[in-house]
Design an enzyme around this catalytic site. Structure first.
Site, PDB file in Angstrom:
ATOM      1  N   ARG A  20      -6.326 -18.226  30.368  1.00  0.00           N
ATOM      2  CA  ARG A  20      -7.510 -18.028  29.520  1.00  0.00           C
ATOM      3  C   ARG A  20      -7.203 -17.264  28.232  1.00  0.00           C
ATOM      4  O   ARG A  20      -8.018 -17.209  27.324  1.00  0.00           O
ATOM      5  CB  ARG A  20      -8.613 -17.312  30.311  1.00  0.00           C
ATOM      6  N   ASN A 383      10.452  15.366 -11.966  1.00  0.00           N
ATOM      7  CA  ASN A 383       9.201  14.677 -12.280  1.00  0.00           C
ATOM      8  C   ASN A 383       9.504  13.213 -12.601  1.00  0.00           C
ATOM      9  O   ASN A 383      10.327  12.919 -13.466  1.00  0.00           O
ATOM     10  CB  ASN A 383       8.531  15.333 -13.488  1.00  0.00           C
TER      11      ASN A 383
END
Ligand code: UD1
Ligand code: CA
Length: 484
Positions: A20, A383
């Protein structure tokens, strides 16, 4: 009488097909809350301190065995699925033959069965000195299950399967969960099970009558919550099981000091661990081996897989992390994507639309906007400007780069890998860096700027009519230019 501390062996029946489910994946491998269904049964067995766990495999046996490899269980292959009674016999052959243990039978498709319930079942079985105790539940309509038939005194007589049940028997609401605990005689008795029934299968349920024929005590232990044993047989059952487990898992985390702003939409796989004072906003999904330390916040609709979030880290909404480590106090997102091999030190800032992969960013690195950092190490306090791309792929191979500490990479720069940028170096905005940059140096790699005075007046002047129709502000500006 029974000894309460006899060893426990566990047989997990998992050879059935589960048609199923309509799936290429064996039924018992469908995941629920992050674990294949059968792994939930294995875990329960191990939590009970089982001496030996045997999983009976059949349909999809190689896959099922592979999924459970390393979990310490043994496998017994049932070549043909001739019924639960046959599966039991096959499994029992793999058990230690000392004959001194209780045997617990579980199915591979009941992920909701709680270890605590099994503990109670076993305790009751031992306290009553029973030979077999079957775990039962009660449903208004027990269609599909074997029904529990009792005599006038309430003693369990036998189990009748749906196919063989009379209308009166079908009206019985007490059903067989398929979970039993039995004494060490069971494998011997089970050899007497036959397949003479309408289905032509060997029914393990026949064991009850065989025990009773020996004058042995057979009892039932009734569940308070039948949900625990309603197996997930199809996709709807799978979703229902998932929802129940999710609620259980979420409730446990809340009891342990985690804030779930909307538990209904929060999905935490069972394999995930969370510290205290963690806050999960709505729609968060935490998967796999994710470890979340104290005080972390995960923003709405973020998906975190196999990642470590250290204390106080903040993941902002709509971020996707996989195989990443986020250092203490770092913040990530919104809309960030951290891919495998990403390691962020403490206090790193990753902003929106930044993607990292195999990128080790040391403490205090900032990459606030729109960047791709792949196959690169970055030193502390560096940065990374908006729009920076580490071009790590040459079309055939990936290359590794390194950016030092205290570096400033200007916006919209491209670092063509493999590249080494020394400590405290500068890269000017808009540079395409194809040579290494030494410590402390400035690299500018972009076209030199040319400024042409009065260019706009000549350009727009040539288009004066169209500008007049479409760009009124510019038309007035042009007109003023003429007056000068
Ligand atoms: C079985 C019980 C039924 C009970 C129900 C609960 C029997 C005869 N009936 O019915 O009383 O109410 O479970 O769900 O036992 N399996 C194997 N090999 C086989 C057959 C089954 O390993 O040859 C495994 C399946 O994978 C599954 C479990 O045993 O995990 C139960 O099998 P299933 O076919 O679902 O049994 P039911 O007919 O539902
Ligand atoms: Ca079934």
């Amino acid at each position: 009488m029974t000894e309460p501390d006899r060893p426990l062996d566990v047989l997990i029946l998992a050879a059935g097909q589960g048609t199923r489910m309509k799936s290429a994946l064996p039924k018992v491998l469908h995941p629920v809350a992050g674990r294949p269904m059968v792994a939930w049964a294995v875990r329960a067995a191990q939590e009970l301190g089982a001496r030996q766990v045997v999983v009976v495999t059949g349909h999809g046996a190689p896959q099922v065995e592979a999924a459970l490899s390393g979990s310490g269980v043994r496998f017994a292959r049932q070549q043909r699925q001739l019924g639960t009674g046959h599966a039991f016999l096959v499994g029992a052959q793999a058990l230690p033959s000392t004959g001194d243990a209780d045997i617990l039978v579980l199915y591979g498709d009941t992920p909701l069965l709680r270890t605590e319930t099994l503990r109670e079942l076993i305790a009751e079985h031992r306290a009553q000195g029973s030979a077999l105790t079957v775990l039962t539940g009660e449903l208004p309509d027990a269609t599909g299950y074997g029904r529990i038939l009792r005599d006038a005194d309430g003693n369990v007589e036998r189990i009748v399967e749906e196919k063989a049940a009379t209308p009166e028997e079908k009206a019985v609401r007490e059903f067989n969960s398929g979970v039993y605990v039995m004494d060490a005689r069971a494998p011997e008795l089970a050899r007497r099970i036959t397949n003479s029934n309408p289905a032509g299968e060997y029914y393990l349920t026949d064991l009850l009558e065989l025990y009773r024929g020996e004058g042995a005590k057979v009892r039932a232990f009734r569940l308070t919550d039948p949900d625990e044993v309603t197996g997930a047989n199809d996709r709807a059952g799978l979703a229902a099981a998932e929802a129940i487990l999710r609620r259980r898992i979420n409730a446990a985390h809340m009891r342990a000091g985690v804030t779930l702003q909307d538990p209904d939409t929060t999905r935490i796989e069972d394999t995930v661990t969370l510290g205290r004072d963690v806050t999960l906003e709505p729609g968060v999904i935490l998967r796999g081996q994710t470890r979340v330390a104290d005080g972390v916040t995960v923003g709405a609709y973020s998906v975190v897989t196999d990642s470590v979030l250290e204390a106080g880290a903040v993941v902002k909404p709509h971020s996707v992390l996989e195989g990443a480590r986020v250092g203490a106090g770092s913040d990530v997102g919104p809309f960030a994507r951290l891919r495998p091999g990403t390691v962020l030190g403490e206090g790193v800032h990753i902003g929106n639309f930044v993607e990292t992969k195999n990128a080790q960013l040391a403490a205090g690195v900032k990459a606030g906007h729109l960047a791709y950092l792949g196959d690169v190490t970055v030193g502390q306090e560096t940065n990374i400007g908006a729009g920076t791309i580490v071009a790590n792929f040459d079309g055939v191979e990936k290359h590794q780069s390194s950016v030092g500490a205290g570096v400033f990479i200007g916006s919209n720069s491209t670092l063509i890998a493999p590249r080494v940028i020394g400590n405290a170096a500068f890269v000017a905005a808009g540079s395409t860096v194809h040579e290494d940059v030494p410590e402390g140096a400035l690299a500018i790699a972009r076209g030199k700027q040319r400024t042409v005075e009065g260019w706009s007046r000549r350009y727009w002047g040539g288009l004066r009519e169209k500008v007049g129709q479409k760009l009124p502000w510019l038309a007035r500006w042009l007109a003023r230019q003429g007056e000068r």
